[in-house]
Design an enzyme around this catalytic site. Structure first.
Site, PDB file in Angstrom:
ATOM      1  N   HIS A   1     -13.183 125.346 -18.460  1.00 55.26           N
ATOM      2  CA  HIS A   1     -13.230 125.305 -19.980  1.00 55.26           C
ATOM      3  C   HIS A   1     -14.373 125.889 -20.446  1.00 55.26           C
ATOM      4  O   HIS A   1     -15.211 126.225 -19.556  1.00 55.26           O
ATOM      5  CB  HIS A   1     -13.085 123.974 -20.516  1.00 55.26           C
ATOM      6  CG  HIS A   1     -11.702 123.184 -20.292  1.00 55.26           C
ATOM      7  ND1 HIS A   1     -10.871 123.628 -21.110  1.00 55.26           N
ATOM      8  CD2 HIS A   1     -11.347 122.278 -19.610  1.00 55.26           C
ATOM      9  CE1 HIS A   1      -9.728 122.718 -21.102  1.00 55.26           C
ATOM     10  NE2 HIS A   1     -10.176 121.968 -20.054  1.00 55.26           N
TER      11      HIS A   1
ATOM     12  N   CYS B   1      -6.496 125.164 -17.809  1.00 55.51           N
ATOM     13  CA  CYS B   1      -6.325 123.880 -17.473  1.00 55.51           C
ATOM     14  C   CYS B   1      -4.769 123.489 -17.944  1.00 55.51           C
ATOM     15  O   CYS B   1      -3.951 123.618 -17.042  1.00 55.51           O
ATOM     16  CB  CYS B   1      -7.241 123.004 -18.488  1.00 55.51           C
ATOM     17  SG  CYS B   1      -7.426 121.271 -17.950  1.00 55.51           S
TER      18      CYS B   1
ATOM     19  N   ARG C   1     -11.237 111.113 -12.579  1.00 52.58           N
ATOM     20  CA  ARG C   1     -10.772 112.476 -12.970  1.00 52.58           C
ATOM     21  C   ARG C   1     -11.782 113.542 -12.541  1.00 52.58           C
ATOM     22  O   ARG C   1     -12.838 112.999 -12.339  1.00 52.58           O
ATOM     23  CB  ARG C   1     -11.013 112.544 -14.593  1.00 52.58           C
ATOM     24  CG  ARG C   1      -9.871 111.837 -15.288  1.00 52.58           C
ATOM     25  CD  ARG C   1      -9.912 111.668 -16.815  1.00 52.58           C
ATOM     26  NE  ARG C   1      -9.937 113.041 -17.340  1.00 52.58           N
ATOM     27  CZ  ARG C   1      -8.667 113.803 -17.486  1.00 52.58           C
ATOM     28  NH1 ARG C   1      -7.537 112.917 -17.397  1.00 52.58           N
ATOM     29  NH2 ARG C   1      -8.523 114.862 -18.087  1.00 52.58           N
TER      30      ARG C   1
END
Length: 247
Positions: free
Chosen positions: A197, A98, A135
């Site tokens: 993640h 990320c 997002r």
């Protein structure tokens, strides 16, 4: 655990800054999977104000928020770029997740127009379209090397690959690099960048072993990874697939 096997030097970049969504679990996973096989993992934690004194066989960096990314960008470019790039050029392995992935590309352009410099490991750049654009958040599944990867993504920036980088995987569910072209992550040499993640390695043991194997091919050619009992890891993997309606 025995200590007769290879010694794998792992540098964990900025654990004090870059550890969103359990990214530290990637280090734990690598340590355990090495130790179970008699490989000695030596983990060096590089905090923000530190300078790298020794080379590494593997670099790992997680994600962080904007403030943490700014600090990490300064530490990388001002103090440690030469060492990291030299090791990667010599075949060292990297896992960048990320925000760490974004910092290993050429640059990150924030929604306000400001830029963070990256190391250029990946021929890519990340652009944040601004606060009015949603997002990229949610569970993600990708096709990779004839198998699947599962994880969780949460990023505002959109990453676009140049001709010098190849995508790590193709998106099956989720957003990936930019929610446009179906790509996820990047590969350049032995460096892997990804938005997954969760942490990504414990529930993707095939990716963890791919990374370990790449490092061992450099430091101990011919050393084969012994199979492990991965029933728990694959159960977690399958559970993540079920969450998005896949089997």
């Amino acid at each position: 655990m025995t200590s007769s096997g290879p010694v794998l030097r792992i540098t964990y970049l900025y654990p004090d800054l870059m550890n969103l969504y359990a990214d530290r679990g990637n280090i734990t996973c690598l340590e355990r999977r090495c130790a179970w096989r008699g490989i000695t993992p030596l983990v060096q934690r590089l905090e923000w104000n530190d300078r790298l004194d020794e080379s590494a066989d593997m670099y790992v960096i997680g994600g962080g928020q904007d403030r943490q990314q700014q600090l990490a960008s300064q530490g990388l470019t001002m103090r440690n770029a030469d060492r990291i790039l030299s090791d990667l050029g010599d075949g060292a392995v990297m896992l960048a997740v990320c925000g760490g992935y974004q910092l290993m590309a050429h640059r990150y352009r924030a929604g306000d127009g400001s830029e963070l410099a990256g190391l250029g490991v990946f021929d890519a750049e990340t652009v944040h379209p601004g606060p009015d654009v949603p997002r990229c958040i949610g569970n993600i599944v990708c096709d990779w090397d004839g198998a699947r990867l599962v994880g969780f993504e949460n990023h505002g920036g959109r990453t676009y690959l140049g001709s010098g980088a190849s995508p790590l995987a193709s998106v099956v569910r989720g957003y990936g690099n930019n929610a446009e072209d179906g790509t996820e992550g990047a590969v350049a040499g032995n460096a892997i960048g990804t938005y997954l993640h969760g942490s990504v390695l414990p529930k993707n043991p095939h990716l963890a072993d791919h990374i370990i194997g790449a490092a061992l091919a450099r430091i101990a050619p011919g050393h084969e990874l012994e199979p492990l009992d991965d029933r728990a890891e694959w159960a977690a993997h399958r559970a993540a697939l079920r969450v998005v309606g896949l089997r």
